[in-house]
Design a protein around this motif. Structure first.
Motif, PDB file in Angstrom:
ATOM      1  N   GLU A  54       0.833  -1.211   0.000  1.00  0.00           N
ATOM      2  CA  GLU A  54       0.000   0.000   0.000  1.00  0.00           C
ATOM      3  C   GLU A  54       0.866   1.259   0.000  1.00  0.00           C
ATOM      4  N   HIS A  93      -2.912  -3.505  -5.765  1.00  0.00           N
ATOM      5  CA  HIS A  93      -2.709  -2.076  -5.527  1.00  0.00           C
ATOM      6  C   HIS A  93      -2.304  -1.327  -6.795  1.00  0.00           C
ATOM      7  N   ALA A 132      -0.767  -8.859  -3.747  1.00  0.00           N
ATOM      8  CA  ALA A 132      -0.998  -7.563  -3.114  1.00  0.00           C
ATOM      9  C   ALA A 132      -0.533  -6.417  -4.012  1.00  0.00           C
ATOM     10  N   ALA A 169       2.598   1.688  -3.415  1.00  0.00           N
ATOM     11  CA  ALA A 169       1.735   1.903  -4.574  1.00  0.00           C
ATOM     12  C   ALA A 169       1.682   3.351  -5.027  1.00  0.00           C
ATOM     13  N   SER A 170       1.761   4.291  -4.090  1.00  0.00           N
ATOM     14  CA  SER A 170       1.691   5.711  -4.449  1.00  0.00           C
ATOM     15  C   SER A 170       3.052   6.279  -4.821  1.00  0.00           C
TER      16      SER A 170
END
Length: 322
Positions: A154, A197, A193, A157-158
């Protein structure tokens, strides 16, 4: 490259070179040359564009600095793979020095940085280091064994432009033989995962003589089932921990090419081979803060100099670079 999947739009980096542009792909680590007019720096492109642009070995560009580098900011790892490229005797610098190196690379004209290790997901400050590199215009990938990817996907991902997950077999029996009990299950969970994402994700696997023939096709089938964006088969390099296995496990580049040619051209995911020839001259920044470079035949790696300033990244003929 063999096979392909539905095109996606993702981040690349580009800069002018001669009469055209060179483009670095953080997912595959490949360099492409194009005459198309592009913006310099980080750009969004469709995969379709890459298929029409020829690949080029970075050495053929005779650039002043590497197109891309592998940065291994730590040697620590939760696994102990016998074919690891890292040298566990190399000391790790402290956190402030890791940030200093990130800033230096960000200030250079390097297009791509693959953060490896050791296991980079063990670094608490990994997101901060990625942010520094991205702010400098680099495309950033992370190469990981995947076992910590579920808990860190998570946050990545950005930030990160691609994740490359190392697998040594298409199932627990074959993978865990090299990486330890339970590592396959955790790596596959990490891949799921990352894909969930929206991180461009590929599987990487080192070709070993004792396992390659039976594992190549099942690995590609696994990649398709997991929804990743490609598989790269890496020729084993006799560097780091892996040097002890070279005499028994190395395939020749011709053998590896023939092996992958047996894959169907209708493979559901793109498949590529990184030969030892292609790995020649590649630049590595190791955990000791030294600039290292593969010999032209990629049969050894040499320590060149401490990375104290941007000029220490320069490519010179005496360093074995083009």
């Amino acid at each position: 490259m063999i096979g392909r999947r539905t095109a996606m739009t993702r981040t690349f980096t580009a800069r002018t070179h001669g009469t055209g542009f060179v483009v670095h792909d953080p997912l595959t680590g490949l360099t492409h040359r194009t005459g198309a007019e592009l913006a310099s720096g980080r750009i969004r492109l469709s995969d379709d564009a890459l298929f029409s642009w020829p690949e080029i070995h970075p050495a053929a560009l005779h650039a002043d600095v590497p197109i891309s580098v592998c940065w291994s900011p730590l040697v620590r790892c939760n696994l102990a793979c016998p074919h690891c490229l890292d040298d566990k005797s190399v000391p790790e610098l402290a956190r402030p020095d890791r940030h200093r190196i990130a800033r230096l690379v960000a200030e250079s004209a390097i297009l791509g940085v693959d953060i490896s290790g050791g296991e980079p997901l063990l670094l608490r400050e990994l997101p901060e280091l990625i942010d520094v590199l991205v702010a400098g215009g680099c495309a950033v990938s992370v190469t990981t064994n995947g076992t910590h990817l579920v808990r860190r996907a998570e946050a990545l991902a950005s930030r990160v432009d691609a994740v490359r997950v190392s697998l040594d077999g298409p199932d627990a029996e074959r993978h865990d033989r090299w990486r330890g009990a339970g590592s396959f299950e955790r790596a596959v969970a990490g891949i799921r995962a990352a894909v969930a994402h929206g991180i461009p994700t590929q599987i990487q696997t080192v070709l070993l003589r004792s396992t390659a023939r039976a594992s190549v096709r099942p690995l590609v089938e696994l990649a398709a089932a997991l929804g990743v964006h490609g598989v790269t088969f890496l020729q084993m390099l006799p560097i780091g921990e892996g040097a002890a296995l070279a005499s028994t496990e190395q395939l020749t580049d011709d053998e590896a090419t023939d092996l992958l040619a047996e894959l169907s051209a209708t493979s559901a995911v793109p498949v590529r081979l990184r030969t030892r020839e292609a790995a020649g001259g590649f630049t590595v920044i190791r955990a000791d803060g030294q600039v290292w470079r593969n010999q032209p035949d990629a049969q050894a790696i040499s320590s060149l100099r401490p990375l104290l300033g941007v000029n220490d990244l320069a490519l010179t003929a005496r360093d074995g670079s083009a």
